[in-house]
Scaffold this active site. Structure first.
Site, PDB file in Angstrom:
ATOM      1  N   GLN A 105       0.849  -1.196   0.000  1.00  0.00           N
ATOM      2  CA  GLN A 105       0.000   0.000   0.000  1.00  0.00           C
ATOM      3  C   GLN A 105       0.884   1.245   0.000  1.00  0.00           C
ATOM      4  OE1 GLN A 105      -3.400  -0.182   2.738  1.00  0.00           O
ATOM      5  NE2 GLN A 105      -3.010  -2.367   3.018  1.00  0.00           N
ATOM      6  N   LYS A 201      -0.094  -9.389 -17.143  1.00  0.00           N
ATOM      7  CA  LYS A 201      -1.261  -9.783 -16.349  1.00  0.00           C
ATOM      8  C   LYS A 201      -2.150  -8.580 -16.111  1.00  0.00           C
ATOM      9  CE  LYS A 201       0.426  -8.771 -11.710  1.00  0.00           C
ATOM     10  NZ  LYS A 201       0.731  -9.250 -10.370  1.00  0.00           N
ATOM     11  N   ARG A 203      -5.116  -7.383 -13.109  1.00  0.00           N
ATOM     12  CA  ARG A 203      -5.853  -7.686 -11.880  1.00  0.00           C
ATOM     13  C   ARG A 203      -7.286  -7.163 -11.984  1.00  0.00           C
ATOM     14  NH1 ARG A 203      -3.080  -9.312  -7.370  1.00  0.00           N
ATOM     15  NH2 ARG A 203      -0.816  -9.156  -7.442  1.00  0.00           N
ATOM     16  N   ASP A 229      10.208 -12.720  -8.123  1.00  0.00           N
ATOM     17  CA  ASP A 229       9.254 -11.801  -7.509  1.00  0.00           C
ATOM     18  C   ASP A 229       9.750 -11.437  -6.123  1.00  0.00           C
ATOM     19  OD1 ASP A 229       7.028 -10.214  -7.378  1.00  0.00           O
ATOM     20  OD2 ASP A 229       5.576 -11.814  -7.736  1.00  0.00           O
ATOM     21  N   THR A 234      -0.674 -15.299  -1.589  1.00  0.00           N
ATOM     22  CA  THR A 234      -1.596 -16.425  -1.754  1.00  0.00           C
ATOM     23  C   THR A 234      -1.131 -17.375  -2.848  1.00  0.00           C
ATOM     24  OG1 THR A 234      -2.966 -15.228  -3.352  1.00  0.00           O
ATOM     25  CG2 THR A 234      -3.544 -14.999  -1.017  1.00  0.00           C
TER      26      THR A 234
END
Length: 325
Positions: A105, A201, A203, A229, A234
């Protein structure tokens, strides 16, 4: 005579919260010291009590706490420990955060959202931290949120050397799982002398952790692909990216990440993935249910210990990575 002279020497002390004591012990062993004994417990209502068992007066204190689950408890415990050191008359307080909570964030995507990574920096500063030492921030800009020195360590040398030592570099392709990691993947490609590919990708902005992989940019057919990465949470992004690589003819896929957050469905996704190996650093404790042959955990302790020594001796943390470039 208008003052008093002392002949005392500088003193380094290493403290640890309860989030990841094993890593703190490893760092202490590398430094040839012991972690300072600390009495810590929770009251019945969840409040945290901390008291250090040795005096920290006049010492250069290094406080280690990785923001692991339950993450808000780990953060609050660290803030309380910082305050305790400040009130114990520590000479300096360096906060070691192997995994920096709320790092994702770091900016506002839409109106009425917080910038929680900045709030984290403000909390650490207000509590009494003089310096932050952390590993592979989600974005480099987070360093600017803290009003003081930030030592940003990288796991790339350890991870890249491990992968490069076990794979035929002539068949290796470095792959970024999204556009945001291209710069890091490019450093990997330079270090390993390998070509670069990107998984594009998108989202779903309304649903957390939902990723749709569109296409692979670059030649991966018949190649051993190493996906790089900063974290696996998850496992949705990285496993979907691996599937896209296999669909485009990749011979094998190895996944590397600094931080193994591994929450929610991560265990099942990693177990069921066609990826041959997941290589992680020990910046976070690995859940017991993920004791799999395909998961390799490397130690960040030697790098952190060298950085601590450089800070304590007024040396150069940057030189650690210039030597390994």
């Amino acid at each position: 005579m208008t003052g008093i002279k002392t002949t005392g020497e500088k003193k380094l002390m290493l403290f640890s919260g309860r989030a990841h004591p094993d890593l703190a012990k490893e760092v202490a062993e590398q430094l040839g010291i012991s972690v300072v004994p600390t009495k810590t417990f929770d009251f019945a209502n969840g409040e945290i009590y901390v008291r250090f068992q040795e005096s920290a007066r006049g010492a250069d204190c290094f406080l280690m706490q990785s923001h692991t689950a339950p993450i808000n408890k780990s953060i609050m415990e660290q803030l309380i420990m910082i305050d305790a050191l400040k009130r114990a008359s520590a000479r300096s307080i360096t906060v070691i955060v192997p995994f920096y909570g709320y790092a994702r964030q770091d900016k506002k995507h839409r109106g009425r959202e917080p910038i929680s990574a900045r709030l984290m920096a403000d909390l650490l500063k207000t509590a009494g931290a003089d310096r932050i030492l952390t590993v592979d921030l989600h974005t480099d800009q987070i360093q600017g949120f803290f009003d003081g020195p930030v030592d940003h360590l990288f796991a790339l040398p350890v991870l890249a050397d491990y992968v490069g030592g076990k794979v035929d570099r002539g068949k290796l392709t470095v792959v970024s799982p999204d556009a945001g990691r291209v710069r890091v993947a490019d450093r990997w490609a330079d270090r390993l002398g390998a070509p670069l590919a990107i998984v594009h990708k998108r989202r779903d902005p309304e649903v957390a952790n939902q990723v749709t992989v569109h296409e692979v940019v670059g030649d991966v057919e018949g190649r051993v692909c190493v996906l790089v990465d900063d974290m696996i949470d998850t496992g949705g992004t990285i496993c979907a990216a691996a599937e896209a690589l296999f669909a485009n003819g990749a011979e094998d896929v190895i996944v590397t990440a600094t931080h193994g957050v591994l929450s929610g469905p991560a265990a099942d996704r990693l177990k069921n993935s066609k990826v041959s190996e997941f290589v992680l650093m020990n910046t976070l404790p690995t859940p017991n249910e993920l004791d799999l042959d395909k998961i390799t955990v490397l130690s960040m302790a030697p790098t952190i210990a060298r950085a601590v020594r450089e800070v304590f001796e007024d040396g150069s943390v940057t030189s650690l990575f210039e030597e390994q470039a």
